[in-house]
Scaffold this active site. Sequence first.
Site, PDB file in Angstrom:
ATOM      1  CG  ASP A 195      -2.149   1.103   0.952  1.00 15.39           C
ATOM      2  OD1 ASP A 195      -2.582   1.195  -0.323  1.00 15.39           O
ATOM      3  OD2 ASP A 195      -2.545   1.925   2.005  1.00 15.39           O
ATOM      4  CG  ASP A 233      -4.050  -2.548  -3.926  1.00 15.93           C
ATOM      5  OD1 ASP A 233      -4.555  -2.653  -4.638  1.00 15.93           O
ATOM      6  OD2 ASP A 233      -4.108  -1.563  -2.118  1.00 15.93           O
ATOM      7  CG  ASP A 385     -12.901   1.471   2.291  1.00 21.05           C
ATOM      8  OD1 ASP A 385     -11.823  -0.102   2.591  1.00 21.05           O
ATOM      9  OD2 ASP A 385     -13.820   1.627   2.299  1.00 21.05           O
TER      10      ASP A 385
END
Length: 404
Positions: A195, A233, A385
Amino acid sequence: MSGLRARRLAARRAERRRAVRRNAMLAAACAVVAAGTVSGMLTAFDDGAGADRAGGSGAGASTRSEPLPVVPSRSPSTERSPSVTPSPADTASASASRKVTATSASGTGTRPQAAVPGTRLYRHPQSQVLDWVRAHPGDPRRAVIEFRIAGRPASVWFAEFTPATVTSRVAAVTSGAAAQDRVPVLVAYAVPNRDCGGHSQGGAPDLAAYDAWIDRFAAGLGSGEVIVVLEPDSVAQAGCLSAADRADRFASLARAGRVLKAANPRARVYYDAGHSGWNPAARQAELLKQAGAASPDSSDGIFSNVSNFHRTADEIAYDRRVLDALGGPEGLGAVIDTSRNGNGAPADGEWCDPAGRKIGQAPTLATGQARIDAYLWVKLPGESDGCKGTPGTFAPDYAYDLAR
């Protein structure tokens, strides 16, 4: 008995009868949902194009290993993709042939597409949503959350860098699934600098430690069928790395796929394709090639839309473009995270617990779509989130809004 008292008694009896009817109706509705869950015949909640609704459905809840993982990372949206509906020819082709060619450990050259509805997917008995349901028997939101979220299978995230326990934790999930003759979905999420230092930062301290962690992860896979979502990701968001660091990460990811498939030839490993609103398909395919996603020794294809909201039809069209550009064996396919894409992505590109979203296509291994191997719930609907609660924690109000 006075007339007033009689009227009051009659009113109380009428109210009790109405309450009984309401409870019976709720129980019947829950039973219908539960029956649909068991039979794999639940109607999808995605309200997009008709093609979004194609395929089976199932039961599900997103699940966790111990300890609780950090929040799955966001997938930034660079642009909003136009809605794309798969053509009738695509749908016909998918219905006509659900076998795909691939190099397999048995040497038969075919990898049959699962024809059983989503009930073949495994629901791990530990998750934040199940914890909440068990702890709140009287909550008015409980029935909706229980039957539309907690009853469905979803991924188990391995997001904590704990080399000493990862083998046993993976084995606990895979053995539980094998005992039920079901397919677990595991998310390996420990690559260094994940991330890019954002909300979901963490992971292994370096690639050597990560490689060793993957070896231990693979040792718990067992011998049954299992789906591994390898590092969300890690490819689409690799632009934050230097060229040298990116090359090293991709080499490590390619190795990871080989290790996983060598440990269990029935493991199906999927690589990060971002989503339809992120990198162009050709660019994403170029990155995926460098990460080993085109090699049958390490890959069964790609995954998209993890923790995001893009419509299923958009993801189907995008994933096929990525696969076309990727090349590799004919049998490479795609899996799509449909957990929160029932209303599509917000027009403003908001990614953090955006309002107005809802749960999407039910998890299933029988999508009815060519080259689309599964619809999965990789992100748990209701896990924040970071805006409606602490990142990664279950937010019942958010879950209820998504599910109702």
